[in-house]
Write a protein that holds these residues in place. Structure first.
Motif, PDB file in Angstrom:
ATOM      1  N   TYR A   1     -13.840   8.102   4.825  1.00  0.00           N
ATOM      2  CA  TYR A   1     -12.808   7.725   3.858  1.00  0.00           C
ATOM      3  C   TYR A   1     -11.503   8.366   4.301  1.00  0.00           C
ATOM      4  O   TYR A   1     -11.344   9.576   4.244  1.00  0.00           O
ATOM      5  CB  TYR A   1     -13.236   8.224   2.479  1.00  0.00           C
ATOM      6  CG  TYR A   1     -12.305   7.916   1.332  1.00  0.00           C
ATOM      7  CD1 TYR A   1     -11.466   6.803   1.346  1.00  0.00           C
ATOM      8  CD2 TYR A   1     -12.274   8.740   0.205  1.00  0.00           C
ATOM      9  CE1 TYR A   1     -10.620   6.526   0.284  1.00  0.00           C
ATOM     10  CE2 TYR A   1     -11.447   8.472  -0.872  1.00  0.00           C
ATOM     11  CZ  TYR A   1     -10.621   7.368  -0.822  1.00  0.00           C
ATOM     12  OH  TYR A   1      -9.779   7.095  -1.887  1.00  0.00           O
ATOM     13  N   LEU A   2     -10.547   7.551   4.741  1.00  0.00           N
ATOM     14  CA  LEU A   2      -9.296   8.068   5.285  1.00  0.00           C
ATOM     15  C   LEU A   2      -8.211   8.224   4.231  1.00  0.00           C
ATOM     16  O   LEU A   2      -7.544   9.256   4.157  1.00  0.00           O
ATOM     17  CB  LEU A   2      -8.799   7.148   6.404  1.00  0.00           C
ATOM     18  CG  LEU A   2      -7.491   7.565   7.072  1.00  0.00           C
ATOM     19  CD1 LEU A   2      -7.717   8.783   7.964  1.00  0.00           C
ATOM     20  CD2 LEU A   2      -6.892   6.418   7.872  1.00  0.00           C
ATOM     21  N   SER A   3      -8.011   7.185   3.406  1.00  0.00           N
ATOM     22  CA  SER A   3      -6.887   7.206   2.459  1.00  0.00           C
ATOM     23  C   SER A   3      -7.168   6.210   1.343  1.00  0.00           C
ATOM     24  O   SER A   3      -7.790   5.172   1.566  1.00  0.00           O
ATOM     25  CB  SER A   3      -5.598   6.824   3.197  1.00  0.00           C
ATOM     26  OG  SER A   3      -4.501   6.738   2.309  1.00  0.00           O
ATOM     27  N   GLY A   4      -6.692   6.527   0.153  1.00  0.00           N
ATOM     28  CA  GLY A   4      -6.866   5.620  -0.970  1.00  0.00           C
ATOM     29  C   GLY A   4      -5.788   5.824  -2.015  1.00  0.00           C
ATOM     30  O   GLY A   4      -5.190   6.899  -2.108  1.00  0.00           O
ATOM     31  N   VAL A   5      -5.534   4.785  -2.807  1.00  0.00           N
ATOM     32  CA  VAL A   5      -4.505   4.868  -3.834  1.00  0.00           C
ATOM     33  C   VAL A   5      -4.824   3.895  -4.961  1.00  0.00           C
ATOM     34  O   VAL A   5      -5.432   2.838  -4.736  1.00  0.00           O
ATOM     35  CB  VAL A   5      -3.115   4.555  -3.235  1.00  0.00           C
ATOM     36  CG1 VAL A   5      -3.023   3.104  -2.762  1.00  0.00           C
ATOM     37  CG2 VAL A   5      -2.004   4.885  -4.211  1.00  0.00           C
TER      38      VAL A   5
ATOM     39  N   TYR B   1       0.838  -1.202   0.000  1.00  0.00           N
ATOM     40  CA  TYR B   1       0.000   0.000   0.000  1.00  0.00           C
ATOM     41  C   TYR B   1       0.875   1.253   0.000  1.00  0.00           C
ATOM     42  O   TYR B   1       0.668   2.178  -0.800  1.00  0.00           O
ATOM     43  CB  TYR B   1      -0.920   0.007   1.221  1.00  0.00           C
ATOM     44  CG  TYR B   1      -1.870   1.184   1.252  1.00  0.00           C
ATOM     45  CD1 TYR B   1      -3.105   1.107   0.608  1.00  0.00           C
ATOM     46  CD2 TYR B   1      -1.545   2.379   1.904  1.00  0.00           C
ATOM     47  CE1 TYR B   1      -3.979   2.187   0.609  1.00  0.00           C
ATOM     48  CE2 TYR B   1      -2.399   3.459   1.903  1.00  0.00           C
ATOM     49  CZ  TYR B   1      -3.623   3.350   1.259  1.00  0.00           C
ATOM     50  OH  TYR B   1      -4.488   4.426   1.251  1.00  0.00           O
ATOM     51  N   PHE B   2       1.856   1.288   0.897  1.00  0.00           N
ATOM     52  CA  PHE B   2       2.704   2.471   1.001  1.00  0.00           C
ATOM     53  C   PHE B   2       3.569   2.644  -0.238  1.00  0.00           C
ATOM     54  O   PHE B   2       3.846   3.780  -0.652  1.00  0.00           O
ATOM     55  CB  PHE B   2       3.588   2.380   2.246  1.00  0.00           C
ATOM     56  CG  PHE B   2       4.307   3.664   2.546  1.00  0.00           C
ATOM     57  CD1 PHE B   2       3.622   4.746   3.064  1.00  0.00           C
ATOM     58  CD2 PHE B   2       5.665   3.790   2.291  1.00  0.00           C
ATOM     59  CE1 PHE B   2       4.279   5.946   3.330  1.00  0.00           C
ATOM     60  CE2 PHE B   2       6.327   4.975   2.554  1.00  0.00           C
ATOM     61  CZ  PHE B   2       5.627   6.058   3.077  1.00  0.00           C
ATOM     62  N   SER B   3       3.965   1.551  -0.854  1.00  0.00           N
ATOM     63  CA  SER B   3       4.742   1.635  -2.084  1.00  0.00           C
ATOM     64  C   SER B   3       3.921   2.282  -3.200  1.00  0.00           C
ATOM     65  O   SER B   3       4.411   3.152  -3.932  1.00  0.00           O
ATOM     66  CB  SER B   3       5.208   0.244  -2.512  1.00  0.00           C
ATOM     67  OG  SER B   3       5.867   0.282  -3.766  1.00  0.00           O
ATOM     68  N   MET B   4       2.658   1.869  -3.327  1.00  0.00           N
ATOM     69  CA  MET B   4       1.782   2.476  -4.324  1.00  0.00           C
ATOM     70  C   MET B   4       1.560   3.956  -4.022  1.00  0.00           C
ATOM     71  O   MET B   4       1.560   4.803  -4.929  1.00  0.00           O
ATOM     72  CB  MET B   4       0.444   1.739  -4.364  1.00  0.00           C
ATOM     73  CG  MET B   4       0.519   0.312  -4.900  1.00  0.00           C
ATOM     74  SD  MET B   4      -1.069  -0.569  -4.758  1.00  0.00           S
ATOM     75  CE  MET B   4      -2.103   0.412  -5.855  1.00  0.00           C
ATOM     76  N   LEU B   5       1.396   4.265  -2.749  1.00  0.00           N
ATOM     77  CA  LEU B   5       1.180   5.647  -2.346  1.00  0.00           C
ATOM     78  C   LEU B   5       2.411   6.500  -2.670  1.00  0.00           C
ATOM     79  O   LEU B   5       2.293   7.616  -3.201  1.00  0.00           O
ATOM     80  CB  LEU B   5       0.885   5.691  -0.843  1.00  0.00           C
ATOM     81  CG  LEU B   5       0.187   6.932  -0.287  1.00  0.00           C
ATOM     82  CD1 LEU B   5      -1.229   7.047  -0.846  1.00  0.00           C
ATOM     83  CD2 LEU B   5       0.133   6.863   1.235  1.00  0.00           C
ATOM     84  N   SER B   6       3.581   5.971  -2.367  1.00  0.00           N
ATOM     85  CA  SER B   6       4.822   6.698  -2.638  1.00  0.00           C
ATOM     86  C   SER B   6       5.003   6.943  -4.128  1.00  0.00           C
ATOM     87  O   SER B   6       5.421   8.033  -4.546  1.00  0.00           O
ATOM     88  CB  SER B   6       6.022   5.919  -2.094  1.00  0.00           C
ATOM     89  OG  SER B   6       5.946   5.780  -0.685  1.00  0.00           O
ATOM     90  N   GLU B   7       4.696   5.931  -4.954  1.00  0.00           N
ATOM     91  CA  GLU B   7       4.824   6.084  -6.396  1.00  0.00           C
ATOM     92  C   GLU B   7       3.897   7.174  -6.917  1.00  0.00           C
ATOM     93  O   GLU B   7       4.277   7.967  -7.797  1.00  0.00           O
ATOM     94  CB  GLU B   7       4.515   4.754  -7.085  1.00  0.00           C
ATOM     95  CG  GLU B   7       5.573   3.683  -6.855  1.00  0.00           C
ATOM     96  CD  GLU B   7       5.120   2.309  -7.340  1.00  0.00           C
ATOM     97  OE1 GLU B   7       4.022   2.227  -7.936  1.00  0.00           O
ATOM     98  OE2 GLU B   7       5.849   1.336  -7.099  1.00  0.00           O
ATOM     99  N   THR B   8       2.691   7.234  -6.359  1.00  0.00           N
ATOM    100  CA  THR B   8       1.725   8.249  -6.781  1.00  0.00           C
ATOM    101  C   THR B   8       2.227   9.649  -6.446  1.00  0.00           C
ATOM    102  O   THR B   8       2.180  10.568  -7.275  1.00  0.00           O
ATOM    103  CB  THR B   8       0.356   8.016  -6.107  1.00  0.00           C
ATOM    104  OG1 THR B   8      -0.143   6.732  -6.499  1.00  0.00           O
ATOM    105  CG2 THR B   8      -0.640   9.088  -6.509  1.00  0.00           C
ATOM    106  N   PHE B   9       2.716   9.825  -5.227  1.00  0.00           N
ATOM    107  CA  PHE B   9       3.203  11.144  -4.819  1.00  0.00           C
ATOM    108  C   PHE B   9       4.494  11.505  -5.539  1.00  0.00           C
ATOM    109  O   PHE B   9       4.716  12.672  -5.888  1.00  0.00           O
ATOM    110  CB  PHE B   9       3.388  11.190  -3.300  1.00  0.00           C
ATOM    111  CG  PHE B   9       2.117  11.477  -2.540  1.00  0.00           C
ATOM    112  CD1 PHE B   9       1.766  12.771  -2.230  1.00  0.00           C
ATOM    113  CD2 PHE B   9       1.268  10.450  -2.163  1.00  0.00           C
ATOM    114  CE1 PHE B   9       0.589  13.049  -1.541  1.00  0.00           C
ATOM    115  CE2 PHE B   9       0.091  10.706  -1.476  1.00  0.00           C
ATOM    116  CZ  PHE B   9      -0.254  12.020  -1.164  1.00  0.00           C
ATOM    117  N   ASP B  10       5.361  10.499  -5.754  1.00  0.00           N
ATOM    118  CA  ASP B  10       6.614  10.757  -6.472  1.00  0.00           C
ATOM    119  C   ASP B  10       6.356  11.306  -7.868  1.00  0.00           C
ATOM    120  O   ASP B  10       7.075  12.185  -8.348  1.00  0.00           O
ATOM    121  CB  ASP B  10       7.445   9.474  -6.569  1.00  0.00           C
ATOM    122  CG  ASP B  10       8.100   9.104  -5.241  1.00  0.00           C
ATOM    123  OD1 ASP B  10       8.138   9.968  -4.340  1.00  0.00           O
ATOM    124  OD2 ASP B  10       8.551   7.951  -5.105  1.00  0.00           O
TER     125      ASP B  10
END
Length: 344
Positions: free
Chosen positions: A257-261, A195-204
């Motif tokens: 809804y807290l967080s999504g990616v 999950y965090f990897s996908m989130l990081s890729e999105t923000f990157d």
């Protein structure tokens, strides 16, 4: 009245003990042990509380979060960057307006003695006429935190009909593409890593950093009340292409809804729309009455959220800035934008 009401700072442990003993109005998941302990343990914050007493009886409790940067100390109930919608005071039932006014004054005087910036936030449906008047009389500015609140109390069929055609079409698209959406009962460390990897890729891809560390997303899975957090994932070709995290506030029959990616494939297949429909149906089955889309303010994401219908609501936020803080705030904002300091 002034002499009858006194406020003192107490530890988080003492607050939790008092809260368990007393009967208070306006409580939420954000006032509970699980959430406040998470905030205290994961972030570079300190969680304490104010206890207000009248005639030897505890009549109000307010958890608050403090952060110090150099010579500046800021606090809030909640504070920005804590991923917390609201906290605010919890009160004994049936207090007179004059008593509430004195509670606010007493707590404010205690906080401003050691903080340059104070932030107070409460849920949009709270009966806050006396709060608003009291805070503004003390020099707080009133701010709104807009969001969308979807009434899901009438069941799945009516909720489906109330959505805009865009949301329904995206849900159908994901279903026709054989996207498989399921709830994750106990996410393990590998799931959180993904999950965090996908989130990081999105923000990157946007030249940004995720709002919080991986530790936050790992810690939230360990909230003591397992019913308070819901994880949902969308899979295509045996790979997670979208995922989301939701907060369930059982006591108030509401979900947030807290967080999504989503990765590129997830966006192409409208997987996030199917995740939203999945959690709405799950909430209905759990007896949830309202689903909050977790705030508005980013146009591209707002368009997605608005497609699910709902009513505009404004959560309440009051902000106090000391005279000194008003002078240095532009400098702090500049340094934060340049990432020389971080208040989140």
């Amino acid at each position: 009245m002034m002499n009858e009401i006194t406020s003192v700072i107490i530890t988080l442990e003492r607050y939790l003990h008092q809260k368990q003993l007393q009967d208070f109005d306006n409580t939420s998941i954000y006032h509970d042990k699980s959430w406040l302990t998470l905030i205290n343990n994961v972030f570079d914050f300190r969680v304490e509380a104010i206890q207000t007493i009248m005639k030897d009886n505890v009549i109000a409790l307010t958890p608050y979060i403090t952060k110090t940067k150099g010579l500046v100390t800021i606090c809030g109930s909640p504070i920005r960057g804590s991923y917390t919608e609201f906290i605010g005071p919890i009160l004994k039932p049936h207090l007179e307006p004059q008593v509430i006014e004195q509670i606010i004054l007493s707590q404010h005087n205690l906080l401003k003695a050691s903080n340059s910036y104070i932030e107070i936030g409460c849920h949009h449906s709270s009966n806050l006429f006396d709060f608003n008047k009291s805070y503004q009389n003390l020099g707080y500015s009133y701010n709104i935190r807009p969001s969308l609140d979807i009434d899901i109390s009438s069941g799945a069929d009516n909720t489906w009909s109330s959505m805009k055609s865009r949301a329904r079409n995206m849900i159908r698209k994901a279903e026709k593409s054989a996207v498989n959406v399921t709830s994750v009962v106990s996410p393990d460390s590998q799931w959180v890593d993904r999950y965090f990897s996908m989130l990081s890729e999105t923000f990157d891809s946007q030249g940004l950093h995720p709002p919080h560390s991986k530790n936050f997303y790992a810690a939230i899975a360990n909230i003591s009340d397992n019913n308070s957090v819901r994880y949902v994932q969308a899979i295509s070709n045996s790979q997670i292409i979208s995922a989301a995290i939701f907060i369930l506030d059982i006591a108030n029959s509401r979900m947030v809804y807290l967080s999504g990616v989503s990765n590129k494939e997830g966006m192409n297949l409208a997987a996030s729309s199917l995740i939203q429909w999945h959690i709405i149906k799950e909430g209905i089955n759990l007896g949830v009455l309202n689903y909050d889309m977790g705030g508005l303010g980013i146009p591209s994401i707002d368009k997605f959220k608005k497609s699910f219908g709902g009513d505009y609501v404004n959560h309440h936020r009051w902000i106090y800035r000391s005279p000194m803080f008003k002078i240095i705030e532009p400098i702090l904002v500049y340094l934060a934008n340049k990432r020389f300091i971080n208040f989140n």
